[in-house]
Structures are given as structure tokens and as C-alpha cells.
Design a protein around this motif. Sequence first.
Motif, PDB file in Angstrom:
ATOM      1  N   GLN A 127       2.302 -55.314   5.090  1.00 39.41           N
ATOM      2  CA  GLN A 127       2.691 -55.632   3.521  1.00 39.41           C
ATOM      3  C   GLN A 127       4.071 -56.198   3.386  1.00 39.41           C
ATOM      4  O   GLN A 127       4.489 -56.963   2.674  1.00 39.41           O
ATOM      5  CB  GLN A 127       2.458 -54.280   2.732  1.00 39.41           C
ATOM      6  CG  GLN A 127       1.066 -53.679   2.800  1.00 39.41           C
ATOM      7  CD  GLN A 127       0.770 -52.245   2.222  1.00 39.41           C
ATOM      8  OE1 GLN A 127       1.959 -51.856   2.285  1.00 39.41           O
ATOM      9  NE2 GLN A 127      -0.327 -51.799   2.297  1.00 39.41           N
ATOM     10  N   SER A 128       4.846 -55.499   4.314  1.00 36.70           N
ATOM     11  CA  SER A 128       6.328 -56.011   4.433  1.00 36.70           C
ATOM     12  C   SER A 128       6.888 -55.968   5.884  1.00 36.70           C
ATOM     13  O   SER A 128       6.237 -55.153   6.599  1.00 36.70           O
ATOM     14  CB  SER A 128       7.258 -55.273   3.428  1.00 36.70           C
ATOM     15  OG  SER A 128       7.187 -53.672   3.907  1.00 36.70           O
ATOM     16  N   LEU A 129       7.996 -56.599   5.952  1.00 40.39           N
ATOM     17  CA  LEU A 129       8.578 -56.534   7.420  1.00 40.39           C
ATOM     18  C   LEU A 129      10.028 -56.855   7.412  1.00 40.39           C
ATOM     19  O   LEU A 129      10.509 -57.839   6.529  1.00 40.39           O
ATOM     20  CB  LEU A 129       7.857 -57.769   8.385  1.00 40.39           C
ATOM     21  CG  LEU A 129       8.439 -57.712   9.689  1.00 40.39           C
ATOM     22  CD1 LEU A 129       7.095 -58.198  10.508  1.00 40.39           C
ATOM     23  CD2 LEU A 129       9.526 -58.651   9.987  1.00 40.39           C
ATOM     24  N   THR A 130      11.120 -55.905   8.175  1.00 41.69           N
ATOM     25  CA  THR A 130      12.381 -56.242   8.012  1.00 41.69           C
ATOM     26  C   THR A 130      12.965 -56.356   9.336  1.00 41.69           C
ATOM     27  O   THR A 130      12.517 -55.397  10.385  1.00 41.69           O
ATOM     28  CB  THR A 130      13.169 -54.979   7.138  1.00 41.69           C
ATOM     29  OG1 THR A 130      12.332 -54.978   5.808  1.00 41.69           O
ATOM     30  CG2 THR A 130      14.633 -55.379   7.180  1.00 41.69           C
ATOM     31  N   ILE A 131      13.528 -57.130   9.722  1.00 36.00           N
ATOM     32  CA  ILE A 131      14.487 -57.165  10.978  1.00 36.00           C
ATOM     33  C   ILE A 131      15.409 -56.385  10.980  1.00 36.00           C
ATOM     34  O   ILE A 131      16.262 -56.322  10.158  1.00 36.00           O
ATOM     35  CB  ILE A 131      14.730 -58.567  11.509  1.00 36.00           C
ATOM     36  CG1 ILE A 131      13.600 -59.465  11.520  1.00 36.00           C
ATOM     37  CG2 ILE A 131      15.524 -58.496  12.836  1.00 36.00           C
ATOM     38  CD1 ILE A 131      14.014 -61.167  11.754  1.00 36.00           C
ATOM     39  N   THR A 132      15.476 -55.296  11.872  1.00 35.23           N
ATOM     40  CA  THR A 132      16.655 -54.101  11.751  1.00 35.23           C
ATOM     41  C   THR A 132      17.618 -54.522  12.999  1.00 35.23           C
ATOM     42  O   THR A 132      18.850 -54.011  13.095  1.00 35.23           O
ATOM     43  CB  THR A 132      16.310 -52.841  11.900  1.00 35.23           C
ATOM     44  OG1 THR A 132      15.324 -52.740  13.008  1.00 35.23           O
ATOM     45  CG2 THR A 132      15.172 -52.487  10.718  1.00 35.23           C
ATOM     46  N   ASN A 133      17.173 -55.092  13.979  1.00 33.99           N
ATOM     47  CA  ASN A 133      18.107 -55.689  14.930  1.00 33.99           C
ATOM     48  C   ASN A 133      17.768 -56.728  15.510  1.00 33.99           C
ATOM     49  O   ASN A 133      16.689 -57.176  16.215  1.00 33.99           O
ATOM     50  CB  ASN A 133      18.047 -54.557  16.190  1.00 33.99           C
ATOM     51  CG  ASN A 133      19.110 -54.799  17.216  1.00 33.99           C
ATOM     52  OD1 ASN A 133      19.526 -55.957  17.581  1.00 33.99           O
ATOM     53  ND2 ASN A 133      19.669 -53.812  18.038  1.00 33.99           N
ATOM     54  N   ARG A 134      18.726 -57.947  15.423  1.00 30.24           N
ATOM     55  CA  ARG A 134      18.420 -59.419  15.778  1.00 30.24           C
ATOM     56  C   ARG A 134      18.734 -59.829  17.105  1.00 30.24           C
ATOM     57  O   ARG A 134      18.607 -60.884  17.413  1.00 30.24           O
ATOM     58  CB  ARG A 134      19.172 -60.283  14.710  1.00 30.24           C
ATOM     59  CG  ARG A 134      18.593 -60.142  13.442  1.00 30.24           C
ATOM     60  CD  ARG A 134      19.367 -61.185  12.397  1.00 30.24           C
ATOM     61  NE  ARG A 134      18.701 -61.000  11.210  1.00 30.24           N
ATOM     62  CZ  ARG A 134      17.722 -61.491  10.545  1.00 30.24           C
ATOM     63  NH1 ARG A 134      16.990 -62.619  11.496  1.00 30.24           N
ATOM     64  NH2 ARG A 134      17.240 -61.565   9.259  1.00 30.24           N
ATOM     65  N   GLN A 135      19.167 -58.869  18.091  1.00 30.81           N
ATOM     66  CA  GLN A 135      19.152 -59.304  19.317  1.00 30.81           C
ATOM     67  C   GLN A 135      17.779 -59.607  20.021  1.00 30.81           C
ATOM     68  O   GLN A 135      16.718 -58.990  19.464  1.00 30.81           O
ATOM     69  CB  GLN A 135      19.729 -57.831  20.178  1.00 30.81           C
ATOM     70  CG  GLN A 135      21.145 -57.745  19.774  1.00 30.81           C
ATOM     71  CD  GLN A 135      21.881 -56.615  20.746  1.00 30.81           C
ATOM     72  OE1 GLN A 135      21.057 -56.025  21.541  1.00 30.81           O
ATOM     73  NE2 GLN A 135      23.056 -56.526  20.821  1.00 30.81           N
ATOM     74  N   TYR A 136      17.718 -60.566  20.851  1.00 32.31           N
ATOM     75  CA  TYR A 136      16.435 -60.976  21.286  1.00 32.31           C
ATOM     76  C   TYR A 136      16.473 -61.371  22.859  1.00 32.31           C
ATOM     77  O   TYR A 136      17.562 -61.613  23.416  1.00 32.31           O
ATOM     78  CB  TYR A 136      15.830 -62.231  20.520  1.00 32.31           C
ATOM     79  CG  TYR A 136      16.817 -63.450  20.632  1.00 32.31           C
ATOM     80  CD1 TYR A 136      16.385 -64.289  21.543  1.00 32.31           C
ATOM     81  CD2 TYR A 136      17.716 -63.635  19.853  1.00 32.31           C
ATOM     82  CE1 TYR A 136      17.060 -65.556  21.562  1.00 32.31           C
ATOM     83  CE2 TYR A 136      18.609 -64.775  20.002  1.00 32.31           C
ATOM     84  CZ  TYR A 136      18.226 -65.775  20.753  1.00 32.31           C
ATOM     85  OH  TYR A 136      19.011 -66.932  20.992  1.00 32.31           O
ATOM     86  N   ASN A 137      15.252 -61.404  23.338  1.00 37.05           N
ATOM     87  CA  ASN A 137      15.238 -61.802  25.001  1.00 37.05           C
ATOM     88  C   ASN A 137      15.214 -63.315  24.898  1.00 37.05           C
ATOM     89  O   ASN A 137      14.113 -64.002  24.459  1.00 37.05           O
ATOM     90  CB  ASN A 137      13.917 -61.208  25.373  1.00 37.05           C
ATOM     91  CG  ASN A 137      13.595 -61.337  26.800  1.00 37.05           C
ATOM     92  OD1 ASN A 137      13.844 -62.550  27.336  1.00 37.05           O
ATOM     93  ND2 ASN A 137      13.270 -60.278  27.489  1.00 37.05           N
ATOM     94  N   LYS A 138      16.248 -63.777  25.322  1.00 34.36           N
ATOM     95  CA  LYS A 138      16.551 -65.428  25.479  1.00 34.36           C
ATOM     96  C   LYS A 138      15.423 -66.070  26.003  1.00 34.36           C
ATOM     97  O   LYS A 138      14.989 -67.077  25.953  1.00 34.36           O
ATOM     98  CB  LYS A 138      17.932 -65.563  26.175  1.00 34.36           C
ATOM     99  CG  LYS A 138      19.014 -65.489  25.200  1.00 34.36           C
ATOM    100  CD  LYS A 138      20.433 -65.618  25.426  1.00 34.36           C
ATOM    101  CE  LYS A 138      21.479 -65.021  24.502  1.00 34.36           C
ATOM    102  NZ  LYS A 138      22.728 -65.285  25.004  1.00 34.36           N
TER     103      LYS A 138
END
Length: 715
Positions: A127-138
Motif C-alpha cells: 500500500q505504501s513504501l518508504t526508503i529509510t536508508n539510501r545506501q546501496y550495493n553498487k
Amino acid sequence: MGKRPLFVALVVVVVWIVCWHYIMPEKTPPDCQGVDMRLEGQVEDISGQGEKISITVRDVMGQGKFFCSGIKLYSSKGQNLFSEIKVGNIISFQGKIYSFSKPGNPGQFNEYQYYKEQGIQYRAFLQSLTITNRQYNKRKQWLYQWKSRFLSNLDKCLPEEEAGIVSAMVLGEKSGLTEEIKELYQKNGIAHILAISGLHITMIGAGIFFLLRKFLLPMKGAAAVSGILLILYGELTGFPIATKRAVFMMLCLFIGKLLGRRYDRMNALALSGLLQLILQPGALFQSGFLLSYGTVLGILLLVEPLTTFFKEKNRWWGIIAGALGIQLVTLPILLYFYYEISLYSVFINLIVLPFVSILITLSVAGIAGSFFSFYAGRFFFGVVHVILNYYQMICQKAGGLPLSRIIVGAPFLWQIALYYILLLIWCRLTDDEKKKRHIWILLTAIVLLFLPLQKNREMSITNLDVGQGDCTCIQFREKVILVDGGSSDVNETAKYRISKFLKYKGIKTIDMVFVTHSDSDHTSGILEILEDKEKMGFEIKSIVLPDIKKQDENYQLLERRCRQYGVAVKKMKRGDAISIGDFLIRCMHPDYSYEWENENDYSLVLSVEYGRFHGLLTGDLEEAGEKVIQGRVGKIDYLKVGHHGSKSSSSEAFLQELQPEISVISAGKNNRYGHPAREVIKRLKESGSQIYSTIEDGAVTVHSDGEKTTVETYK
């Protein structure tokens, strides 16, 4: 065995996994069916394309507590909800959580087990989605972005259906495959080309190594770089089982070149299997694992014995021997998981396989060329288009031939074990003349596997789990009878429930289908079988409807459609009976002139009698109909409870007369009608009946030899 210590280790690991699987109790996560929750976790994978995109989230937490190790997320709002997501992000999401379904019938696909082996316990519709930490696996995100570009270019260079095939073959992305293509390839025994197999990996790995070795690097450098690129390619495709096996084996080849050691395919295969089972023990019970390793074993073990047996060693006999070897090793696996085979699959593979290398090469060239110019990509894909149309034509022609599909049923495990023992004995015969003289060993193994062993006693009645609906299969010696077949909450119930059970039992012909009344939850699956007769592979000889004067619109439509599909339509009323030897089906209701007010009350009520066994199947009969037949049935052994256990059925007076020893309720889990009603359960208990439900027990089978009656539940 001294030269094959890895095989000894593999056998030990396999035995240990099997013992662990059957001895240790399974820990099942809590059941969720539409529970609204807010959870948090880390994005591990993004898969699919367009509206079919989904993400896998690991280490899922809820309210500060561990919830599960993996969950699959889908968005009803399309791709936009996932547009900013990157692999490795920490996300918080709100949605309805569902458990994966466990099979309720023999032969049904085990969705729960399939995802469990991937470490995924639940699915969620967001129903909803929020990114709480934008660090990612490059690295993973970089691979995903390249894969997305490849898929996008494919869509621009090829028609949708063909783009889906190429994306599955080269990129491991199967979300674009249509159901028609999957079924067509599977039924003709060439579904393996839709997966990234050893042939694909060998071609790509060998191609990279050759180019690097020829133009850029020395042998060891080329081997090292090729190995790294191959691992990245495997990761790009999502590393399905067949790809892992092929990449592990190819890495063994490259490591051998780095160390200056000889490459042994048998040891490489054993090492690959060991690594996979140590990392993912449950893979041992998946068809993909068994077919992938069985295919290579078939080539390694049987090509030489078969070529020497025919005293032919040219290239074409090698290809034929390879195809036969693969078929001989994988045949029991195919029957155990799919219950049917294509009679012409060996010949179709001989026609198809020579073009696979061209297809893969041109597909890779087309994808690469499309980055420079779509015209360049389409140039290569022009030949791909021709080959894929050729494949489709071959499969369609073969599908129209007699005996193109043989439904055999699932063999017993002891049959499979004895088959492989005999096959191994024949392979181990060292002398070619002995192989010819003892060809009967090989033929005995094949005959044994196809031997139609009786899997039920003289008479069995199985109430299938079709969700909120009804389907009963009666087997008496060689005769097969269905009573109803439909569902209101399971889509394509014939395809995913009824047909799987019938194929598992080795049933090809349904002698009679009794349709108690015209509601869709009793007829949808039957109509599905009639409409897709060629795809389903079953023959229905006749359909029996209640013989009533007053007919509702759905009844008339059902009769017209049955006649339209060329099936004999018969009608039955009270007093009519059908005898099959000493097995009797007697119609107790309705009369021809019965004036019903509710469609449920003209349901066919069938009395089944065999020796001392007496059962009653009541369709959706309600209290008004029960009053009509009261006083004419008497005490019974088995009752198919009317109307899914609705409180308007199974009245106290009716049950007092019947006093059923066994009562079976067919209903769907968490159905909106509240079936079965508490009042009905109470009345059944008070009548002294032993109660079974397809919700809790799955398929319920009542066996009788005319004297003794026993009950078997699937779950």
C-alpha cells in the motif's frame, strides 16, 4: 571410487539431507492471510519487468522484532512504487501479508516449498513504501541496471512473445514468457532451452575465453578474467540452479588451466553438486536441480556406452546418443514431477538442439548490437525470429500427432530406485557384446517405470481441495468418475488442481462427469477441461445432468456448452441407476417434476454402493431438498456434506437418519460465507460422525474393499 572421492562425498551429503528431511520436524512460520502490517528490511534483489516487477527483501523486522528472513513484495500501483528503489536500500513498507500456499492435493505444485528453498517465507501486496536508508550495493545495482537496459532493447528489437523467450534464454528473466510458450515447450520436452543451462554457459564462457586468449591476454590471465566475468554473468541472471551448476563446472575448467591441471567433468559435476547442496540443502528436492544434474550425468555416463553399442562413433551418432542418454537419466525425474512425457521429445530435441548455439550467439550479438543501433540489433534478431518460429512450428506439428503426450502418473520411489540400479548395471557392463546380449536389463528398467501399478484399492472416493467449490473423484477398478469440478476462489482450478491430481494418478480418460447443478463453483473446472481439451490432455466420455422440467438459465447454458464441445450429455432423475460390475450409483434426487425454488435444491443426490459400503454425495442440497429424500436413504458410511457445510444444509433430522460414520466438507480457507458453519459441525458431531475438511486435511480419500472402509488425508 578412489578416483572419484568427490562423488563419495556427494553421496554422503545426499543421504544426510534425505535423512534430515524425513526425520527432523519442519518449522513452519506463522500463517498469514491478508494481515495488514508495517515491516522493514533490506532490498536484496529486483526482478521482473514492467507491471510484473517485484523485489525481494531480507532480514525483515516488524515492531522492533524479527519477522522473517525473506519476503517478496508486489505493487498494485505498478512500477512507479519501485522506481527509486536500489539493491541494498533499507525500506519500510505497509501492505497485506500472505503465506505461500501448501499443496492440498497429490500432484499439486508446492508453492511454499519452492519459495522456502529461496529463503522467502511470505509475499506482500504493498500500500505504501518508504526508503529509510539510501545506501546501496553498487555491484548488484550496476548489474540490475545493465539487465534492465538489455531487456528494454530486446523489447524494441523483437515482438513481445519472442523478446520474452530470448530474455529467458540469455538473461534468465522469465517474467516476459507467455503461458502458451511455456506450455508448448514443456509438453514437447524442450523447456530446458528456456533456462540458462550448461550449453549457454559453456558457449558464453568459452567464447569470452577464446576472444581474450586470442587477442588480449595469455592463457592464465584469460582464464582468470573469464572466470570473473562468468560469475558476474551468473549474478546478472539471478543464479538459478542450472546456471550455478554450469558456472561452477566452468570455473573448475578455468581453475584447472590456472593450476595446469587436467579438467575432469565427473569431478567438476560432483564438486558443483556438493557446493550447491551445502549452500542450499533443500535444492535436492527441486526438479530444477535433479534435471540439471541428471542431464549432464546422462551425457557423461551414457554417450560412450550407447555409441559403442551401435558401433557408430561419428558426430551425428554422438548427438543421438547424447539425446538418448539425457532422456534415459531424466525420464524418472520428469514422471515424478510432471506425470507425463512427450513421446517425440528425443526426436524434437535432435531437430531443435543444433540451432541453439546459433540462437544464443545471434541473441547475444543482437543485444550487443542494439546498443550501437537498433537496426544492427534487428539484423541479428531477424535470424532469431526465423529460428523461434521454426521451433514453434515443430512443437505445434508434433503436438498434433497421435500419442504426442503420454500421461503415466507418478511412479513409486521404489520403481525409480530399481530403474536406476538396472540402468547402472547395464552401463557398467564392460564388454560391448555383453551390452547387446543383456539389453533386456535396459528394457526391463523402462517397462518397470511405465508399469501401471494400482495406486488405490478397489474403490476410492477422493474429495479434492479446490478451495471454495466441489470436486469428487471416484475410482473403481479401471473406471474414473468425477462429481462436480469447480471453484469460486481458485482461478483456473482445473489447470492447477484437478488436472494435476488426475495426471498424478495416471488418469487420461474420465468416463463420466456428474454435474449436480449449474453453479460455477461446481462447473468452472469441468468447462475448463472441455475448452482446453488439447492442452489438458483428458477425454471426457459423457456428462450427466439432473433431469428436471424446470431449468434455470445457467443450466441451459451449461447443457449447450457441453454439446458444443462434442461431449455426450445424459440426464438422471430419481430412481435411475448406473451399475459398473458390483458398484452401483443410484440417483436419489430430484424428480423430473420437482418444483424447486433455490437452484441448490435440484442438486443431484447420488447414492454410491459397493458391497457393504454405502455413501451419499449431496451437491449443494439444502434443507428443503433434504426433506424430500428423508426416509429413503438410511444409515450410511460416508457423507459428502451438502453446500460446503452451510447452516442451511445438513439438518438435524436428516443427519439423525443418515448417522454417517465419515463426513467430508469441501470449502475454501477463510471463505466469505463462513463455511463450514459451527451449527453444522455441532450437528455432525452429535450424529457421531468423524469429520474431515479439505481446509484442514487437503484431499480426503475414502477407500473401501466392500467390507472395510478407511480414510486417508493428504496433509
